[in-house]
Design a protein around this motif. Structure first.
Motif, PDB file in Angstrom:
ATOM      1  N   LEU A 141       8.490  -5.368   6.116  1.00 28.49           N
ATOM      2  CA  LEU A 141       7.917  -4.749   7.170  1.00 28.49           C
ATOM      3  C   LEU A 141       6.551  -4.680   7.384  1.00 28.49           C
ATOM      4  O   LEU A 141       5.894  -4.423   6.624  1.00 28.49           O
ATOM      5  CB  LEU A 141       8.420  -2.996   7.273  1.00 28.49           C
ATOM      6  N   GLU A 142       6.063  -5.540   8.698  1.00 24.87           N
ATOM      7  CA  GLU A 142       4.752  -5.568   8.992  1.00 24.87           C
ATOM      8  C   GLU A 142       4.692  -4.857  10.419  1.00 24.87           C
ATOM      9  O   GLU A 142       5.268  -5.269  11.358  1.00 24.87           O
ATOM     10  CB  GLU A 142       4.167  -6.869   9.222  1.00 24.87           C
ATOM     11  N   LEU A 143       3.887  -3.860  10.622  1.00 23.28           N
ATOM     12  CA  LEU A 143       3.662  -3.208  11.770  1.00 23.28           C
ATOM     13  C   LEU A 143       2.058  -3.990  12.114  1.00 23.28           C
ATOM     14  O   LEU A 143       1.031  -3.715  11.511  1.00 23.28           O
ATOM     15  CB  LEU A 143       3.527  -1.800  11.621  1.00 23.28           C
ATOM     16  N   LEU A 199       0.421  -2.443   7.557  1.00 24.97           N
ATOM     17  CA  LEU A 199      -0.263  -2.267   9.024  1.00 24.97           C
ATOM     18  C   LEU A 199      -1.290  -3.104   9.069  1.00 24.97           C
ATOM     19  O   LEU A 199      -2.247  -3.286   8.094  1.00 24.97           O
ATOM     20  CB  LEU A 199      -0.728  -0.740   9.133  1.00 24.97           C
ATOM     21  N   ASP A 237       4.980  -2.198   2.271  1.00 26.10           N
ATOM     22  CA  ASP A 237       4.905  -2.722   3.667  1.00 26.10           C
ATOM     23  C   ASP A 237       3.458  -2.478   4.214  1.00 26.10           C
ATOM     24  O   ASP A 237       2.389  -2.131   3.490  1.00 26.10           O
ATOM     25  CB  ASP A 237       5.820  -1.995   4.618  1.00 26.10           C
TER      26      ASP A 237
END
Length: 157
Positions: free
Chosen positions: A140-142, A104, A102
């Motif tokens: 999922l990308e934060l 950040l 994933d």
């Protein structure tokens, strides 16, 4: 066997299957772009323009439109992943057969950190099952603000 060798074999096998299934030709531009990603594992999350410029700098004569078409085909073939982290600009990375990660993303400098977390992966599966879903894939990308001293968002005191 070397993990990179496995990735290389997987990519070429995946490409061959896709091209055969879709009645497409195996072209040199596609091979050149795949080689770019395989031979530059540090060059991930790159735009079509960056791929084009790098290949041009190496002496390849590929048009930007050819690079775009080839990248789109490689995404369709499930060999590359396309992301839109910021400003809706597409960037690409090689999709390995094993291992999911994933991201950040710093909203200020655009720095991208990849991470793996087994707990997050397990929780996603649990949540999907609880809600009656069989997960096919996920991303999922934060987004946030990094703490690197070189980030433009940091002000000197």
């Amino acid at each position: 066997m070397d993990p990179n060798q496995n990735a290389h074999e997987w990519v070429w096998q995946k490409l061959g299957t896709y091209l055969s299934d879709h009645d497409c030709k195996d072209t040199q531009p596609r091979r050149t772009i795949i080689e770019y990603f395989l031979n530059h594992p540090d060059q991930q999350h790159v735009s079509a323009e960056q791929v084009h410029q790098s290949l041009k700098d190496q002496g390849h004569k590929l048009g930007l439109a050819t690079v775009y078409r080839s990248l789109n085909l490689l995404v369709d073939a499930d060999i590359l992943e396309q992301h839109h982290f910021q400003n809706d600009k597409a960037v690409y990375e090689l999709k390995y057969p094993e291992g999911h990660h994933d991201h950040l993303v710093c909203l200020d400098c655009g720095d991208i950190k990849e991470f793996e977390d087994e707990y997050i992966e397990e929780r996603q599966q649990e949540i999907a099952m609880k809600l009656g879903f069989d997960l096919a894939s996920h991303r999922l990308e934060l987004f946030g603000h990094c703490k690197q001293k070189s980030c433009p968002s940091k002000t000197s005191s």
